[in-house]
Design a protein around this motif. Structure first.
Motif, PDB file in Angstrom:
ATOM      1  N   SER A   1       0.811  -1.212   0.000  1.00 32.22           N
ATOM      2  CA  SER A   1       0.000   0.000   0.000  1.00 32.22           C
ATOM      3  C   SER A   1       0.849   1.268   0.000  1.00 32.22           C
ATOM      4  CB  SER A   1      -0.924   0.031   1.224  1.00 32.22           C
ATOM      5  OG  SER A   1      -1.511   1.296   1.395  1.00 32.22           O
ATOM      6  N   GLN A   2       1.928   1.278   0.773  1.00 36.87           N
ATOM      7  CA  GLN A   2       2.639   2.520   1.072  1.00 36.87           C
ATOM      8  C   GLN A   2       3.896   2.769   0.251  1.00 36.87           C
ATOM      9  OE1 GLN A   2       1.204   4.864   3.701  1.00 36.87           O
ATOM     10  NE2 GLN A   2      -0.198   3.576   2.532  1.00 36.87           N
ATOM     11  N   MET A   3       4.380   1.769  -0.462  1.00 40.86           N
ATOM     12  CA  MET A   3       5.552   1.975  -1.322  1.00 40.86           C
ATOM     13  C   MET A   3       5.156   2.680  -2.611  1.00 40.86           C
ATOM     14  SD  MET A   3       8.568   0.519  -0.322  1.00 40.86           S
ATOM     15  CE  MET A   3       9.336  -0.270  -1.731  1.00 40.86           C
ATOM     16  N   PRO A   4       6.033   3.491  -3.187  1.00 43.11           N
ATOM     17  CA  PRO A   4       5.709   4.117  -4.473  1.00 43.11           C
ATOM     18  C   PRO A   4       5.667   3.097  -5.598  1.00 43.11           C
ATOM     19  CG  PRO A   4       7.979   4.591  -3.845  1.00 43.11           C
ATOM     20  CD  PRO A   4       7.352   3.920  -2.668  1.00 43.11           C
TER      21      PRO A   4
ATOM     22  N   MET B   1      -0.367   3.445  -7.044  1.00 43.37           N
ATOM     23  CA  MET B   1      -0.309   3.057  -8.447  1.00 43.37           C
ATOM     24  C   MET B   1       0.150   4.240  -9.297  1.00 43.37           C
ATOM     25  SD  MET B   1      -1.183  -0.134  -8.585  1.00 43.37           S
ATOM     26  CE  MET B   1      -1.429  -0.345 -10.351  1.00 43.37           C
ATOM     27  N   LEU B   2       0.050   5.442  -8.744  1.00 42.35           N
ATOM     28  CA  LEU B   2       0.278   6.672  -9.496  1.00 42.35           C
ATOM     29  C   LEU B   2       1.625   7.314  -9.226  1.00 42.35           C
ATOM     30  CD1 LEU B   2      -3.204   8.156  -8.579  1.00 42.35           C
ATOM     31  CD2 LEU B   2      -2.617   7.168 -10.800  1.00 42.35           C
ATOM     32  N   THR B   3       2.341   6.869  -8.203  1.00 46.51           N
ATOM     33  CA  THR B   3       3.502   7.619  -7.712  1.00 46.51           C
ATOM     34  C   THR B   3       4.817   7.121  -8.300  1.00 46.51           C
ATOM     35  OG1 THR B   3       3.455   6.215  -5.729  1.00 46.51           O
ATOM     36  CG2 THR B   3       2.390   8.370  -5.597  1.00 46.51           C
ATOM     37  N   PRO B   4       5.844   7.980  -8.331  1.00 49.30           N
ATOM     38  CA  PRO B   4       7.073   7.704  -9.087  1.00 49.30           C
ATOM     39  C   PRO B   4       7.940   6.597  -8.494  1.00 49.30           C
ATOM     40  CG  PRO B   4       6.822  10.061  -8.671  1.00 49.30           C
ATOM     41  CD  PRO B   4       5.811   9.366  -7.815  1.00 49.30           C
ATOM     42  N   TYR B   5       8.536   5.822  -9.384  1.00 53.04           N
ATOM     43  CA  TYR B   5       9.549   4.837  -9.013  1.00 53.04           C
ATOM     44  C   TYR B   5      10.887   5.569  -9.063  1.00 53.04           C
ATOM     45  CZ  TYR B   5      12.191   0.449  -9.135  1.00 53.04           C
ATOM     46  OH  TYR B   5      13.048  -0.592  -8.858  1.00 53.04           O
TER      47      TYR B   5
ATOM     48  N   ALA C   1      11.546   8.445  -0.743  1.00 56.35           N
ATOM     49  CA  ALA C   1      10.529   8.398  -1.789  1.00 56.35           C
ATOM     50  C   ALA C   1      10.096   9.818  -2.160  1.00 56.35           C
ATOM     51  CB  ALA C   1       9.337   7.586  -1.316  1.00 56.35           C
ATOM     52  N   VAL C   2       9.696   9.997  -3.414  1.00 61.23           N
ATOM     53  CA  VAL C   2       9.329  11.335  -3.918  1.00 61.23           C
ATOM     54  C   VAL C   2       7.893  11.289  -4.448  1.00 61.23           C
ATOM     55  CG1 VAL C   2      11.687  12.074  -4.367  1.00 61.23           C
ATOM     56  CG2 VAL C   2      10.475  10.802  -6.132  1.00 61.23           C
ATOM     57  N   PHE C   3       6.972  11.014  -3.555  1.00 60.78           N
ATOM     58  CA  PHE C   3       5.594  10.702  -3.920  1.00 60.78           C
ATOM     59  C   PHE C   3       4.904  11.762  -4.771  1.00 60.78           C
ATOM     60  CE2 PHE C   3       6.105   8.201   0.062  1.00 60.78           C
ATOM     61  CZ  PHE C   3       5.780   6.953  -0.439  1.00 60.78           C
ATOM     62  N   GLN C   4       5.238  13.045  -4.594  1.00 63.26           N
ATOM     63  CA  GLN C   4       4.489  14.108  -5.261  1.00 63.26           C
ATOM     64  C   GLN C   4       5.189  14.661  -6.494  1.00 63.26           C
ATOM     65  OE1 GLN C   4       2.128  15.644  -1.252  1.00 63.26           O
ATOM     66  NE2 GLN C   4       3.519  17.039  -2.241  1.00 63.26           N
ATOM     67  N   ASP C   5       6.284  14.024  -6.914  1.00 62.15           N
ATOM     68  CA  ASP C   5       7.061  14.560  -8.026  1.00 62.15           C
ATOM     69  C   ASP C   5       6.519  14.069  -9.363  1.00 62.15           C
ATOM     70  OD1 ASP C   5       8.966  16.145  -9.105  1.00 62.15           O
ATOM     71  OD2 ASP C   5      10.667  15.216  -8.090  1.00 62.15           O
ATOM     72  N   MET C   6       5.258  14.355  -9.614  1.00 67.49           N
ATOM     73  CA  MET C   6       4.632  13.995 -10.891  1.00 67.49           C
ATOM     74  C   MET C   6       3.327  14.762 -11.025  1.00 67.49           C
ATOM     75  SD  MET C   6       3.092  12.075  -8.541  1.00 67.49           S
ATOM     76  CE  MET C   6       1.517  11.256  -8.208  1.00 67.49           C
ATOM     77  N   LYS C   7       2.753  14.733 -12.204  1.00 70.62           N
ATOM     78  CA  LYS C   7       1.425  15.282 -12.449  1.00 70.62           C
ATOM     79  C   LYS C   7       0.477  14.117 -12.762  1.00 70.62           C
ATOM     80  CE  LYS C   7       1.634  19.946 -12.553  1.00 70.62           C
ATOM     81  NZ  LYS C   7       1.339  20.611 -13.829  1.00 70.62           N
TER      82      LYS C   7
END
Length: 582
Positions: A339-342, A556-560, A569-575
């Motif tokens: 659940s919590q991993m990017p 499912m949406l966050t950056p690898y 982790a850089v969860f918000q570095d995307m649109k």
């Protein structure tokens, strides 16, 4: 009266009174807790926990589960064994399992899903990441709440904010913004540029604390040259904050004792360490360190100054991008990577390839449901431990208050594994904990606290090699986000702790989109897509969407990817893009 301390991942580290009926109450005598607890602790016994071990979907005894673990550890090579520890419980003794897995030769997942990018930036400038407790902030005249929501993540800070001039910087209009003297609805990923804008204006207006800069800082000339490269119009455009708003902030703090409370959202980007360095630079120019009621507070290094009993030497891989499929045996303690991993698709793929996934924890979650072997852990009431808070300097003992024979503690499991594999045993847990306390504690007015805080944070020195605050002289913004789409904010929610307890799965959207409550939409990014029911909100910018941490499928949406510093982790570095479903 029996006393213990909350182990949860939270600033407050509450002191708890446990009565004969197992009811948890806040300790009224404690300087921080002051008699009240959060939603999680007030309902702690209502949350289901794992009470039976199981293997391949079938219930087994605890003894049998431990035997299976030992067999699996003997079956697979240590170099093909991964140790992954979460942070659902922040007790010191939770790390004791490292002692076995390091001696066994396992590979460790190292890094952070939380704060390490920002923390690394703070350490680069200050040498150590020290906390601002509510008792310190209480003496402030002005408080800047920057990307943080104390009402949710730090409720025991709220009394310290009463009567203060309050400035809130956040893309979400949080509850505190409603009564703030100044609210700046900043655009996400713009915090670094706002900090640099404030620095430029301080210099332009001659508001620098020259005495502090000359006597306690290094590299200010280089930093001045850095910020001079950016024009005021450029910084206004990049930050999305007007000169009037930035000037109003500086007017409110001029000559005032000011504390800045920073949250982790500002650093969920590849250049997250530079964001905190820039905010620290703003505070240093204003002379806000080492003084009563002043400073920058973040998630601090709770163990600073203490001698850790569980130092290890091990092979490590980067946690946010670890490939679980590279390992035969994966041991997961107190975490929920599914659940919590990017980039959840990669996590799912990797775990499906592992031959044996072991989950060792308290509560059922997405990861425990997929694990081959599930071992129930004891709760903080059922074992000896110690809590060092990252939000204040008080030390919380956690003595064993109850029995739970259906579960096993981290210490007991480690001792068992050490014995099975012919390694030297550990000392008694109480001996280990008391020795650690003795390395950096002092008793004041009946409470144990860290010796580090006998003086004000940074009053005597910074912890850099030079003893001075060191300004940044460069930064790398990294990948520029695509035009269009929405920023996706992952915020904490007061009834959940990431994926633990009560989760909220709505996608919150700005009212300007004209979507109705419960309407279904598809959210997509370059990493994946998922479907949500929406909840319109008047608290969001028009270019922002919000999902609470722990919402189903959010990763499912966050950056690898990981941060430039801190292995974070850089969860918000995307649109993300939103599609209305018929």
């Amino acid at each position: 009266m029996r006393l213990t301390t909350c182990p949860l991942d939270c600033f407050d580290g509450c002191s708890i009174v446990v009565n004969e009926n197992r009811v948890l109450k806040g300790n009224k005598a404690h300087p921080i807790t002051q008699g009240y607890l959060c939603h999680h602790l007030n309902h702690y016994h209502q949350f289901d926990r794992i009470e039976e071990a199981r293997y391949l979907g079938q219930t087994v005894s605890l003894e049998r589960a431990c035997e299976i673990l030992e067999t699996q550890l003997q079956t697979y090579l240590p170099s093909r064994t991964l140790y992954f520890k979460g942070s659902g419980n922040l007790g010191v003794m939770q790390s004791v399992t490292k002692m076995f897995f390091a001696r066994h030769g396992a590979v460790f997942a190292s890094g952070s899903l939380c704060e390490e990018a920002g923390a690394s930036g703070i350490v680069q400038g200050r040498g150590a990441d020290l906390s601002l407790s509510p008792l310190h902030v209480k003496k402030s005249e002005v408080v800047i709440v920057w990307g943080r929501n104390p009402s949710v993540t730090n409720s025991h800070m709220l009394p310290a904010l009463k009567g203060k001039t309050l400035i809130v910087i956040n893309p979400v209009k949080i509850d505190l913004a409603e009564r703030a003297d100044l609210f700046i609805p900043i655009r996400p990923k713009s915090d670094l540029y706002l900090a640099l804008l404030l620095c430029r204006l301080i210099a332009t207006k001659g508001m620098e604390d020259r005495s502090f800069l000359e006597s306690r800082c290094l590299h200010y000339t280089a930093f001045s040259a850095l910020i001079e490269k950016f024009s005021l119009p450029y910084l206004v455009e990049k930050s999305g904050v007007s000169l009037e708003e930035a000037s109003a902030l500086l007017s409110l703090i001029a000559g005032k004792k000011t504390s800045v409370l920073v949250g982790i959202g500002v650093q969920k980007y590849r250049f997250g360490h530079s964001v905190l360095r820039a905010i620290d630079a703003f505070a240093a120019m204003a002379g806000l360190f080492g003084k009563e009621g002043c400073g920058v507070g973040y998630i601090s290094d709770s163990g600073f100054g203490f001698s850790s009993p569980f130092k290890i030497d091990a092979t490590k891989v980067t946690l946010p991008t670890v490939n679980f499929g590279d390992y035969d045996l994966v041991f997961i303690q107190g975490g929920n990577p599914l659940s919590q991993m990017p980039c959840s698709s990669k996590v799912q793929e990797g775990l499906s390839k592992a031959k044996c996934v072991v989950y060792f924890g308290l509560h059922e979650n997405e990861t425990s449901a997929k694990a081959h072997l599930v071992i129930p852990a004891q709760s903080f009431l059922e074992k000896n431990d110690l809590k060092l808070s990252y939000g204040h300097p008080f030390i919380g003992r956690m003595p064993k208050l109850e029995e739970a024979t259906f579960a096993i503690s981290e210490y007991a499991l480690t001792q068992r594994l050490l014995e099975t594999f012919k390694h030297a045993p550990l000392e008694e847990d109480t001996v280990i904990l008391e020795r650690m306390i003795a390395t950096n504690s002092v008793e004041k007015e009946g409470f144990l606290m860290s010796k580090t805080y006998e003086t004000l944070p940074y009053e005597e020195r910074f912890y850099t090699p030079t003893g001075r605050f060191e300004f940044m002289d460069s930064f790398d913004e990294g990948e520029v986000l695509e035009e269009g789409g929405f920023f996706l904010i992952a915020a904490k929610q007061n009834r959940s702790l990431n994926s633990q307890f009560v989760t909220d799965d709505y996608l919150y959207v700005p009212q300007s989109l004209g979507l109705k409550q419960e309407e279904r939409v598809r959210l997509s990014s370059r990493y994946g897509s998922c479907i949500y029911s929406v909840m319109p909100s008047s608290k969001l910018r028009d270019d922002c969407l919000l999902l609470y941490s722990g919402a189903k499928n959010v990763n499912m949406l966050t950056p690898y990817a990981t941060s430039q510093e801190g292995q974070c982790a850089v969860f918000q570095d995307m649109k993300v893009h939103l599609e209305r479903l018929s």
